[in-house]
Design an enzyme around this catalytic site. Structure first.
Site, PDB file in Angstrom:
ATOM      1  N   PRO A   1       2.053   7.708  -0.722  1.00 35.74           N
ATOM      2  CA  PRO A   1       2.638   8.538  -1.938  1.00 35.74           C
ATOM      3  C   PRO A   1       3.818   8.057  -2.410  1.00 35.74           C
ATOM      4  CG  PRO A   1       2.643   9.846   0.119  1.00 35.74           C
ATOM      5  CD  PRO A   1       2.172   8.642   0.503  1.00 35.74           C
TER       6      PRO A   1
ATOM      7  N   ASP B   1       2.143  -1.272   5.020  1.00 35.00           N
ATOM      8  CA  ASP B   1       1.865  -0.084   5.508  1.00 35.00           C
ATOM      9  C   ASP B   1       0.397  -0.003   5.519  1.00 35.00           C
ATOM     10  OD1 ASP B   1       2.717   1.919   7.329  1.00 35.00           O
ATOM     11  OD2 ASP B   1       2.382   3.313   5.398  1.00 35.00           O
TER      12      ASP B   1
ATOM     13  N   ASP C   1      -0.431   0.389  -5.394  1.00 36.05           N
ATOM     14  CA  ASP C   1      -1.535   1.395  -4.716  1.00 36.05           C
ATOM     15  C   ASP C   1      -2.823   1.108  -5.657  1.00 36.05           C
ATOM     16  OD1 ASP C   1      -1.561   3.320  -2.615  1.00 36.05           O
ATOM     17  OD2 ASP C   1      -3.093   4.085  -4.402  1.00 36.05           O
TER      18      ASP C   1
ATOM     19  N   CYS D   1       0.917  -1.109  -0.123  1.00 41.16           N
ATOM     20  CA  CYS D   1       0.135   0.115   0.101  1.00 41.16           C
ATOM     21  C   CYS D   1       1.099   1.295  -0.017  1.00 41.16           C
ATOM     22  CB  CYS D   1      -0.770  -0.006   1.059  1.00 41.16           C
ATOM     23  SG  CYS D   1      -1.874  -1.564   1.348  1.00 41.16           S
ATOM     24  N   ALA D   2       1.471   1.725  -0.896  1.00 43.47           N
ATOM     25  CA  ALA D   2       2.612   2.412  -1.222  1.00 43.47           C
ATOM     26  C   ALA D   2       2.549   3.979  -1.229  1.00 43.47           C
ATOM     27  CB  ALA D   2       3.553   1.868  -2.335  1.00 43.47           C
TER      28      ALA D   2
ATOM     29  N   CYS E   1      -0.006   4.306  11.042  1.00 44.71           N
ATOM     30  CA  CYS E   1       0.273   5.498  11.808  1.00 44.71           C
ATOM     31  C   CYS E   1      -0.719   5.688  12.755  1.00 44.71           C
ATOM     32  CB  CYS E   1       0.288   6.706  10.688  1.00 44.71           C
ATOM     33  SG  CYS E   1      -1.147   6.917   9.803  1.00 44.71           S
TER      34      CYS E   1
ATOM     35  N   GLY F   1       6.764   7.606  -0.205  1.00 40.42           N
ATOM     36  CA  GLY F   1       7.976   7.877   0.530  1.00 40.42           C
ATOM     37  C   GLY F   1       8.719   6.794   1.106  1.00 40.42           C
TER      38      GLY F   1
END
Length: 506
Positions: A314, A381, A335, A311-312, A434, A316
């Site tokens: 944007p 992620d 994505d 799930c890449a 996050c 970073g």
């Protein structure tokens, strides 16, 4: 990785609603006393159609649109600033007023209710938000002259409404000024109510954090969420060393220092929008939070490996992985949105990375599209509740509901089960979010390991405890690294390393 779900508008009183904090690349310095006075009453003294935009009129436009349209405040603000032509201190004040008002929303509404006879809920949305942003200036920005805040609000009310509305706005704000020393929270509140009002968070969220982390830590989370976010950049190690970039910044008069938690990070204490610098255009740096920089390091990718970022966008972390691999091997970045896959490609090109390939599709279908046990490293992620990035996105605390965590945890569980089969025996899978919610983090990993005996927790590549600010985070949970917003003045983050065993048993 982001919080999921459509964002509702600001509430009609009672402090519900969104907005999105600006990313580190562009956010003006925030916090008490950080904004110079901007805009004068005379700037609003022209006719309605000829009036020049001011910082306050732009902020009012954005806050009202957020409430009425349920839109993303960062997108609205960026567009409004471009159309208005505001720059420098004026743009900085507009930014401060939008995000600061959203950040302190329920505290502002609590106090304003005492001064509005018929109640905030019965006011027109633009009037309600004019009072909110004006109260924010009077209460939280001590370098804004009170008369400038009041006079500008009155002039805006005259332009948009009529004499009766401007008179009401003038009366409310002058009454606030007269009674400012009386504005105190009531005595005898229980811990949840006190923390929620003092630090402007929903009560359900405060209660949850007290249950999970204790009262002291919960209050520290809320306090940290209201601090201005740091601006940090990641150095592209394929083009320069951190010391070299620090020297370039110092030569240009910027105040910057090496990140205490990431060997590739620099914290920029003054310097404006890093995404507009020549260093960014030339691929020497990328804008990224320090906590986020730890993910690629935890993955421990080696040159020549085959790596999957599920799930890449944007991009970073994708590009950080490719940088660590010295441009050798392959990083496949997926994505679900084609335009975001293109964004990853653009980042890789800017950084001079030739070992990044992109794929567009649902991560839940990767197991069907890619060969089983074909990757040396996998980064998952996952989409999450985003409760670790409220400092940057204050809208999240008003937009989220308790049931959102349960819903997104189901998606995370399915994703983890699905992509794990793509990892080679002996390979590493890093699971990251996050958020600071245990159900999405340590509990999710423990549940996965109970269902998948072929996996185990992997040793950390370095000792997190040796990195000062991460010492508390390193011992917080049994599985993985749980960073809270107060630990290192970076985003709340969770990182776990899972190894697929070389010899699998039934």
């Amino acid at each position: 990785m982001s919080g999921a779900g459509k964002r509702p508008g600001l509430g009609s009183g009672g402090g519900k609603g969104p907005g999105t904090g600006a990313k580190a690349a562009g956010q003006a310095s925030r916090g008490q006393g950080s904004v110079q006075p901007s805009g004068t009453p005379s700037s609003c003294g022209r006719g309605r159609n000829q009036a020049a935009a001011s910082a306050r009129s732009v902020a009012l436009q954005v806050l009202t649109a957020v409430e009425q349209e349920g839109a993303y405040s960062n997108l609205l603000l960026n567009g409004a600033l471009q159309r208005s032509g505001l720059t420098g201190p004026d743009a900085g004040l507009a930014t401060e007023l939008v995000y600061g008002t959203i950040q302190r929303l329920n505290t502002i509404d609590y106090f304003l209710e005492q001064f509005v006879t018929k109640g905030l809920a019965k006011l027109a949305p633009w009037v309600r938000n004019l009072l909110r942003l004006s109260f924010y200036q009077l209460q939280y920005l001590d370098r804004i002259p009170p008369h400038a805040a009041v006079n500008e609000a009155v002039n805006l009310a005259k332009r948009k409404g009529h004499q009766g509305i401007s008179g009401m706005v003038n009366g409310v704000l002058r009454n606030v000024l007269r009674r400012k020393e009386e504005l105190r929270l009531p005595e005898g509140l229980d811990p949840v109510q006190r923390i929620a009002l003092e630090h402007s968070h929903p009560e359900w969220m405060v209660a949850l954090w007290i249950q999970q982390y204790g009262e002291s830590a919960a209050e520290a989370i809320c306090r940290a969420n209201n601090e201005p976010p740091s601006v940090s950049v990641r150095v592209n190690r394929t083009k320069a060393s951190r010391d070299e970039v620090l020297r370039l910044m110092e030569e240009q008069g910027l105040r910057a220092s090496a990140s205490p938690i990431s060997p590739d990070g620099i914290v920029v204490h003054s310097g404006g929008n890093m995404a507009l610098t020549s260093w960014y255009r030339e691929g020497l740096i990328s804008v990224q939070d320090e906590s986020s920089m730890l993910v690629a390091e935890a993955l421990d990718p080696q040159p020549g490996m085959n790596v999957l970022d599920c799930c890449a966008a944007p991009g970073g972390k994708t590009c950080h992985i490719a940088e660590i691999m010295e441009g050798r091997g392959r990083v496949l970045a997926n994505d679900i949105h084609p335009h975001k896959a293109k964004l990853i490609e653009d980042h890789a090109k800017r950084l001079g990375l030739d070992n990044v390939d992109t794929l567009s599709g649902d991560a839940l279908q990767l197991a069907e599209r890619l060969k089983a046990a074909s990757f040396d490293r996998i980064l998952l992620d996952v989409p999450c509740s985003g409760l670790g990035v409220i400092r940057r996105k204050p809208d999240l605390k008003w937009a989220k509901k308790p049931e959102d965590v349960t819903e997104i945890a189901g998606v995370q569980r399915t994703l983890l089960d699905s992509v794990s089969g793509l990892l080679k025996p002996g390979g590493l899978l890093v699971y990251s979010t996050c958020t600071i919610e245990p159900r999405e983090n340590a509990e999710m990993v423990a549940s996965f390991l109970s269902r998948h005996p072929e996996f185990e927790l992997a040793d950390e590549p370095i000792s997190w405890k040796e990195r000062g600010a991460l010492a508390a985070a390193a011992g917080r949970v049994e599985a993985g690294l749980q960073i809270l917003p107060q630990d290192a003045h970076s985003d709340g983050f969770y990182i776990a390393r899972l190894r697929r065993k070389l010899i699998e048993k039934d």
